[in-house]
Design a protein around this motif. Sequence first.
Motif, PDB file in Angstrom:
ATOM      1  N   CYS A 236      15.172  -9.393  -5.991  1.00  0.00           N
ATOM      2  CA  CYS A 236      13.938 -10.087  -6.379  1.00  0.00           C
ATOM      3  C   CYS A 236      14.044 -11.591  -6.153  1.00  0.00           C
ATOM      4  O   CYS A 236      13.042 -12.262  -5.907  1.00  0.00           O
ATOM      5  N   ALA A 237      15.252 -12.143  -6.289  1.00  0.00           N
ATOM      6  CA  ALA A 237      15.448 -13.584  -6.184  1.00  0.00           C
ATOM      7  C   ALA A 237      15.713 -14.039  -4.759  1.00  0.00           C
ATOM      8  O   ALA A 237      16.094 -15.187  -4.549  1.00  0.00           O
ATOM      9  N   LYS A 238      15.523 -13.171  -3.785  1.00  0.00           N
ATOM     10  CA  LYS A 238      15.747 -13.543  -2.398  1.00  0.00           C
ATOM     11  C   LYS A 238      14.511 -14.243  -1.863  1.00  0.00           C
ATOM     12  O   LYS A 238      13.408 -13.706  -1.894  1.00  0.00           O
ATOM     13  N   ASP A 239      14.682 -15.473  -1.362  1.00  0.00           N
ATOM     14  CA  ASP A 239      13.546 -16.291  -0.941  1.00  0.00           C
ATOM     15  C   ASP A 239      12.769 -15.659   0.203  1.00  0.00           C
ATOM     16  O   ASP A 239      11.551 -15.762   0.270  1.00  0.00           O
ATOM     17  N   SER A 240      13.477 -15.035   1.133  1.00  0.00           N
ATOM     18  CA  SER A 240      12.797 -14.495   2.303  1.00  0.00           C
ATOM     19  C   SER A 240      11.837 -13.362   1.938  1.00  0.00           C
ATOM     20  O   SER A 240      10.847 -13.140   2.635  1.00  0.00           O
ATOM     21  N   ASP A 241      12.115 -12.640   0.827  1.00  0.00           N
ATOM     22  CA  ASP A 241      11.220 -11.580   0.366  1.00  0.00           C
ATOM     23  C   ASP A 241      10.299 -12.060  -0.748  1.00  0.00           C
ATOM     24  O   ASP A 241       9.107 -11.833  -0.717  1.00  0.00           O
ATOM     25  N   ALA A 242      10.882 -12.738  -1.763  1.00  0.00           N
ATOM     26  CA  ALA A 242      10.122 -13.275  -2.899  1.00  0.00           C
ATOM     27  C   ALA A 242       9.200 -12.208  -3.473  1.00  0.00           C
ATOM     28  O   ALA A 242       7.985 -12.358  -3.513  1.00  0.00           O
ATOM     29  N   ARG A 243       9.781 -11.112  -3.920  1.00  0.00           N
ATOM     30  CA  ARG A 243       8.998  -9.987  -4.410  1.00  0.00           C
ATOM     31  C   ARG A 243       8.925  -9.992  -5.932  1.00  0.00           C
ATOM     32  O   ARG A 243       9.824 -10.493  -6.619  1.00  0.00           O
ATOM     33  N   ILE A 244       7.876  -9.425  -6.456  1.00  0.00           N
ATOM     34  CA  ILE A 244       7.745  -9.240  -7.901  1.00  0.00           C
ATOM     35  C   ILE A 244       8.504  -7.972  -8.281  1.00  0.00           C
ATOM     36  O   ILE A 244       8.381  -6.937  -7.624  1.00  0.00           O
ATOM     37  N   GLY A 245       9.299  -8.080  -9.317  1.00  0.00           N
ATOM     38  CA  GLY A 245      10.060  -6.934  -9.768  1.00  0.00           C
ATOM     39  C   GLY A 245       9.469  -6.320 -11.009  1.00  0.00           C
ATOM     40  O   GLY A 245       8.958  -7.022 -11.902  1.00  0.00           O
ATOM     41  N   CYS A 246       9.521  -5.005 -11.092  1.00  0.00           N
ATOM     42  CA  CYS A 246       9.042  -4.266 -12.266  1.00  0.00           C
ATOM     43  C   CYS A 246      10.220  -3.476 -12.829  1.00  0.00           C
ATOM     44  O   CYS A 246      10.831  -2.670 -12.128  1.00  0.00           O
ATOM     45  N   VAL A 247      10.560  -3.725 -14.094  1.00  0.00           N
ATOM     46  CA  VAL A 247      11.668  -3.053 -14.764  1.00  0.00           C
ATOM     47  C   VAL A 247      11.094  -2.050 -15.751  1.00  0.00           C
ATOM     48  O   VAL A 247      10.277  -2.415 -16.610  1.00  0.00           O
ATOM     49  N   VAL A 248      11.495  -0.793 -15.618  1.00  0.00           N
ATOM     50  CA  VAL A 248      11.032   0.283 -16.490  1.00  0.00           C
ATOM     51  C   VAL A 248      12.239   0.809 -17.257  1.00  0.00           C
ATOM     52  O   VAL A 248      13.198   1.298 -16.657  1.00  0.00           O
ATOM     53  N   LEU A 249      12.207   0.695 -18.577  1.00  0.00           N
ATOM     54  CA  LEU A 249      13.290   1.175 -19.431  1.00  0.00           C
ATOM     55  C   LEU A 249      12.725   2.196 -20.406  1.00  0.00           C
ATOM     56  O   LEU A 249      11.669   1.953 -21.027  1.00  0.00           O
ATOM     57  N   VAL A 250      13.406   3.311 -20.547  1.00  0.00           N
ATOM     58  CA  VAL A 250      12.980   4.367 -21.459  1.00  0.00           C
ATOM     59  C   VAL A 250      14.163   4.793 -22.300  1.00  0.00           C
ATOM     60  O   VAL A 250      15.309   4.489 -21.999  1.00  0.00           O
ATOM     61  N   SER A 251      13.842   5.494 -23.379  1.00  0.00           N
ATOM     62  CA  SER A 251      14.859   6.075 -24.245  1.00  0.00           C
ATOM     63  C   SER A 251      14.360   7.440 -24.671  1.00  0.00           C
ATOM     64  O   SER A 251      13.251   7.577 -25.205  1.00  0.00           O
ATOM     65  N   GLU A 252      15.172   8.439 -24.406  1.00  0.00           N
ATOM     66  CA  GLU A 252      14.777   9.798 -24.745  1.00  0.00           C
ATOM     67  C   GLU A 252      14.674  10.027 -26.246  1.00  0.00           C
ATOM     68  O   GLU A 252      14.157  11.045 -26.683  1.00  0.00           O
ATOM     69  N   GLU A 253      15.142   9.058 -27.052  1.00  0.00           N
ATOM     70  CA  GLU A 253      15.058   9.199 -28.507  1.00  0.00           C
ATOM     71  C   GLU A 253      13.675   8.800 -29.026  1.00  0.00           C
ATOM     72  O   GLU A 253      13.403   8.938 -30.214  1.00  0.00           O
ATOM     73  N   HIS A 254      12.827   8.245 -28.162  1.00  0.00           N
ATOM     74  CA  HIS A 254      11.492   7.819 -28.572  1.00  0.00           C
ATOM     75  C   HIS A 254      10.468   8.862 -28.133  1.00  0.00           C
ATOM     76  O   HIS A 254      10.500   9.347 -27.006  1.00  0.00           O
ATOM     77  N   ASP A 255       9.553   9.162 -29.032  1.00  0.00           N
ATOM     78  CA  ASP A 255       8.561  10.206 -28.757  1.00  0.00           C
ATOM     79  C   ASP A 255       7.509   9.769 -27.759  1.00  0.00           C
ATOM     80  O   ASP A 255       6.805  10.615 -27.202  1.00  0.00           O
ATOM     81  N   ASP A 256       7.354   8.457 -27.542  1.00  0.00           N
ATOM     82  CA  ASP A 256       6.311   7.982 -26.634  1.00  0.00           C
ATOM     83  C   ASP A 256       6.735   8.031 -25.172  1.00  0.00           C
ATOM     84  O   ASP A 256       5.909   7.796 -24.280  1.00  0.00           O
ATOM     85  N   VAL A 257       8.009   8.304 -24.891  1.00  0.00           N
ATOM     86  CA  VAL A 257       8.504   8.238 -23.530  1.00  0.00           C
ATOM     87  C   VAL A 257       7.956   9.355 -22.649  1.00  0.00           C
ATOM     88  O   VAL A 257       7.528   9.098 -21.512  1.00  0.00           O
ATOM     89  N   PRO A 258       7.927  10.640 -23.065  1.00  0.00           N
ATOM     90  CA  PRO A 258       7.415  11.692 -22.168  1.00  0.00           C
ATOM     91  C   PRO A 258       5.983  11.444 -21.711  1.00  0.00           C
ATOM     92  O   PRO A 258       5.657  11.608 -20.533  1.00  0.00           O
ATOM     93  N   GLU A 259       5.119  11.021 -22.640  1.00  0.00           N
ATOM     94  CA  GLU A 259       3.731  10.748 -22.250  1.00  0.00           C
ATOM     95  C   GLU A 259       3.649   9.557 -21.307  1.00  0.00           C
ATOM     96  O   GLU A 259       2.850   9.538 -20.360  1.00  0.00           O
ATOM     97  N   PHE A 260       4.497   8.560 -21.517  1.00  0.00           N
ATOM     98  CA  PHE A 260       4.528   7.387 -20.625  1.00  0.00           C
ATOM     99  C   PHE A 260       4.921   7.806 -19.200  1.00  0.00           C
ATOM    100  O   PHE A 260       4.340   7.337 -18.222  1.00  0.00           O
ATOM    101  N   LYS A 261       5.906   8.697 -19.088  1.00  0.00           N
ATOM    102  CA  LYS A 261       6.314   9.152 -17.764  1.00  0.00           C
ATOM    103  C   LYS A 261       5.191   9.915 -17.065  1.00  0.00           C
ATOM    104  O   LYS A 261       4.924   9.709 -15.883  1.00  0.00           O
ATOM    105  N   ARG A 262       4.506  10.797 -17.820  1.00  0.00           N
ATOM    106  CA  ARG A 262       3.498  11.648 -17.197  1.00  0.00           C
ATOM    107  C   ARG A 262       2.209  10.902 -16.881  1.00  0.00           C
ATOM    108  O   ARG A 262       1.531  11.234 -15.913  1.00  0.00           O
ATOM    109  N   SER A 263       1.880   9.899 -17.693  1.00  0.00           N
ATOM    110  CA  SER A 263       0.593   9.226 -17.498  1.00  0.00           C
ATOM    111  C   SER A 263       0.717   7.917 -16.736  1.00  0.00           C
ATOM    112  O   SER A 263       0.023   7.692 -15.745  1.00  0.00           O
TER     113      SER A 263
END
Length: 628
Positions: A236-263
């Motif tokens: 992401c920090a490479k000047d020639s590309d200069a791209r926006i990065g999206c970080v997705v973090l989940v935890s299987e211990e949270h009940d909201d994660v399955p719906e987040f993945k599917r939707s």
Amino acid sequence: MDADTLSETQRRSLDQLQVLTNGGDTEVAMSVLDSVDWDVQRAADIIFDQNPSAPLSVSRSNETPTTVESFDIDDSEQQGLLANNSGGRGFRRVPPQSSSPLAIVSRPLRLILTILALPFHFLRALFRLFRIPLPQLPMTLSGLTLYYRTPSAPRPELKTDPRSAAERWVRSLEEETGAISLARARSRTGDAASSSVGTNTSTLTSRPGKESSEDDSERVLPDFFLGSYEEFARACAKDSDARIGCVVLVSEEHDDVPEFKRSTLTDPTFVRLMHANNFLVWGGDIRDRDAWSASQKLQATTYPFVAFVALQPRRGGASRTTAPQATLTVLSRHQGPSIPSASAPTSAQTLVAHLNDQLLPRVEPFLTRLRSQAVERENLKALENAQRERERALRAEQDRAYEESQRKDKERIQARIAQDRQAAADAKRKEAESKAEQEESDRLAHEKSLWDAKRMSWRRWGRRSFLPREPRPGMAEPARGKTIRVGARMPDGKRGVRFFGENDSLTAVFAFVDALTIPEGKEFSTDLDPISPPDDAPLGEDGLTAAMYDAGKVGEDWWGFKLVLSYPRREITWESGKRIADVEGLKAGGQVIVETVDPFARTKAKGKGKDVGETNGEDDGYVTEESD
């Protein structure tokens, strides 16, 4: 990680942490220290459930004037979203999670046990000082035995390779959602835009039974970056590309994660929006070490968690005369449930609106300028290289002209010297070649004489040992079978005929032809043939085979000839233990032609396409029993 590979500084840090925790699991201690860059204080904070230190800095190489030293948090555009309002677009702040009853009870108890364990620590230090082995206690009196995993700081799987963890997580995401990456979905439909996927982007092949159909062709996943979080940040920090990065973090211990993945992760609008703007997407489960480290750096407290990062000007880092340096900055963070879709912080509708209305208009101009500056630098560098090439070519032309004038002055002298040297070298080379040829000829002659003497000994012993008694013509002996006649025509025109039994060994035929090459004379009489094999070899064909392999000459190289049936031409190959009746064309008798083979040098006759000693297949006039 092996303790033997640690440096001296890392080993001291490990010893200090084990003293603080009264031993414990060495492998877990090394893993925790490695995750905090071998900082003992921060490792102890993590183990004893205190607040961890500040996130690690994310740096990259200074190849261009733009540098990245650490993550800045740029939430200036999110204040409206974080504040309570009634417009429906905002979402509430996530309060810090309160301590659980187990933590409230364990802290004073851990303090008491730590005080009680001080004498044991002192004794252990003395035992270590005097190198006295101390047995491990069945239960360590340390705070390490009481630490527990909280939702905000789960214990990661510290032994997973980052790339393998990323691939495994993407595969599990495909299996759970039934979707595939956007690049692979477009490649199936022949979309040329899918060819721009990077080498580290997920284009995992689907497993049997997971091919998408027409009904779910719109269920696609982002093209995830397969690599470590540090590699993702550097990309992401490479000047020639200069791209926006999206970080997705989940935890299987949270009940909201399955719906987040599917939707959210399979929403076509959200996925195609990121693909159209060349986003670099990275994700993982915080049970893996790399994802857990990323959650600590991004200060994630609730899952699912989505953060957008990109290069942004450093605040207060530029003067009026210098351009602002760019640093990798957290543009926005979104954490919590993905439903309801209209107002949930991680729903696809909320994220798409945030990207279109706020993030892209605010960030894309600066990134476009960075990319333009990178292109300008590349163009300027190309122009400088071209100018240097032109100057180098001009200097080379001048040098060639000068060297040409010098060459013409020295040409005649050098030609004379070269001729003299060449003549001397040719004479010396011819002398050396003549000497080498003479030495080689002498060596070959010596080897040939030794070989001829050795073969004569074996030839005479074979005449005595391998030539069986000649049966009477037309008679059949029970052990030897039907009598057959074999004729042999030698290269010099000499002919020999002998009767054999069809069950006799093929070695007898070769020994018969070999005996025809023995000169005539009293000293070569059959009565004087040796009764024991030469070189103390074993008796029988086993001894003959062993002698062949010891001499390095097997088959026709040993015998010095080969046997050929005249018509149709068929070569008879010698094999130990093979019967005459097993040879096609000889089982009823016949005539063989003997062709000489030189084991030292198989030269071809000049002007002929056959070996030296090869003869034509004329009939010798004998009538075989088969013709009778």
